[in-house]
Design a protein around this motif. Structure first.
Motif, PDB file in Angstrom:
ATOM      1  N   THR A 206     -26.859  20.235  22.063  1.00  0.00           N
ATOM      2  CA  THR A 206     -25.800  18.781  21.294  1.00  0.00           C
ATOM      3  C   THR A 206     -26.266  17.915  21.484  1.00  0.00           C
ATOM      4  O   THR A 206     -26.290  16.691  20.652  1.00  0.00           O
ATOM      5  CB  THR A 206     -24.179  19.173  21.031  1.00  0.00           C
TER       6      THR A 206
ATOM      7  N   TYR B 101     -27.598  15.437  18.562  1.00  0.00           N
ATOM      8  CA  TYR B 101     -27.057  13.595  17.855  1.00  0.00           C
ATOM      9  C   TYR B 101     -28.501  13.182  18.301  1.00  0.00           C
ATOM     10  O   TYR B 101     -27.805  12.089  17.753  1.00  0.00           O
ATOM     11  CB  TYR B 101     -25.905  13.931  19.098  1.00  0.00           C
TER      12      TYR B 101
ATOM     13  N   SER C 280     -29.094  10.426  15.813  1.00  0.00           N
ATOM     14  CA  SER C 280     -29.256   8.549  15.800  1.00  0.00           C
ATOM     15  C   SER C 280     -30.576   7.444  15.649  1.00  0.00           C
ATOM     16  O   SER C 280     -31.104   6.371  15.783  1.00  0.00           O
ATOM     17  CB  SER C 280     -28.867   8.484  17.147  1.00  0.00           C
TER      18      SER C 280
ATOM     19  N   VAL D  10     -18.234  16.662  15.122  1.00  0.00           N
ATOM     20  CA  VAL D  10     -19.284  15.192  14.270  1.00  0.00           C
ATOM     21  C   VAL D  10     -18.566  13.953  15.011  1.00  0.00           C
ATOM     22  O   VAL D  10     -18.760  12.904  14.691  1.00  0.00           O
ATOM     23  CB  VAL D  10     -19.945  15.680  13.231  1.00  0.00           C
TER      24      VAL D  10
ATOM     25  N   GLU E  60     -17.756  12.945  17.856  1.00  0.00           N
ATOM     26  CA  GLU E  60     -19.656  11.936  18.378  1.00  0.00           C
ATOM     27  C   GLU E  60     -19.387  10.902  17.697  1.00  0.00           C
ATOM     28  O   GLU E  60     -19.727  10.207  18.444  1.00  0.00           O
ATOM     29  CB  GLU E  60     -20.303  13.142  17.927  1.00  0.00           C
TER      30      GLU E  60
END
Length: 265
Positions: free
Chosen positions: A173, A177, A181, A195, A198
């Protein structure tokens, strides 16, 4: 010739099993301990530091749930780390039970045991900052999607969403992510609770959670296939659900109505 045992002796013989009868110890890997494995940290579910095979100072919904189960069974929880990539592999596990937001599926149940559900989830769409906001399934199909390896999110992309571009696939993960980003990926497809939490934990790192696809998934804790602990933990989890503990822990760690995320059709 029959032999007669004095009544006092008979009473003593009968009393011995009753006096020595004790509840059977839980069949864990280490006596008196429940070895609990977590995967990569996920806000709300489990946070802490991973050092090799150790998970230090974990906190979160799954941690509190594991503590409650261990307490009910009279066991001391011991925290460890187990990577997602090997979670469903057949063979001997180095943990008694693992909480990794794992969706219960028929395919996975061929190689591991699952407890009953401790949370429900749909697939969510987390955008990168530069991605256009989709308002329908067709809009998402046009984006560069990404998912984590061996997840129901990746399976959903491949079997149902079928985007125009091949999805990017990542082993963790963290890497998943990071791709969003850095705007390599426009749309992360992963469980709504994951999600959303996060994005909330890292303001400004991503775009919005644009919506969700209804998949009616259920999280279950993972045990070795055929584990003698499965029925015991299932019974305990049912008790914690019925007495309101599970609901209170969800409220404590999430305090959000995930159904508010719009459904993409």
């Amino acid at each position: 010739m029959k032999r007669f045992i004095p009544l006092l002796a008979v009473a003593a013989l009968v009393a011995v099993p009753a006096a020595s009868a004790r509840p059977a110890a839980a069949p864990t890997l280490q006596s008196g301990k429940l070895i609990v494995a977590f995967g990569d940290p996920n806000p709300g579910f489990v946070n802490g530091s991973v050092r090799g095979s150790k998970f230090l100072n974990p906190k979160g919904y799954e941690v509190d749930l594991a503590k409650a189960i261990a307490a009910k069974l009279g066991l001391t929880p011991v925290w460890t780390y187990s990577p997602w990539t090997g979670l469903f592999a057949p063979g001997t596990k180095k943990f008694d039970v693992s909480f990794q937001e794992a969706t219960i599926t028929a395919q996975r149940k061929k190689t591991v045991d699952f407890t009953g559900s401790y949370m429900n989830a749909n697939q969510g769409v987390l955008l990168s900052k530069n991605a256009p906001v989709p308002h329908s399934r067709a809009d998402v199909q046009k984006l560069q999607t990404c998912a984590q390896q061996d997840t129901t999110g990746l399976q959903f992309i491949q079997d149902q969403l079928k985007p125009t571009k091949k999805p990017l696939v990542f082993p963790t993960t963290t890497a998943l992510y990071q791709s969003a980003s850095l705007n390599r990926c426009q749309a992360v497809i992963l469980d709504v609770p994951l999600v959303l939490l996060e994005a909330k934990s890292k303001p400004g790192a991503f775009g919005p959670v644009a919506g969700q696809f209804v998949t009616h998934e259920q999280y279950g804790a993972v045990l070795q296939k055929g584990s003698k602990l499965t029925a015991l933990i299932n019974k305990t989890l049912s008790q914690l659900t019925e007495n309101g503990t599970v609901g209170k822990l969800q409220q404590k760690w999430f305090n959000y109505n995930f159904s508010k995320i719009p459904v993409l059709k």
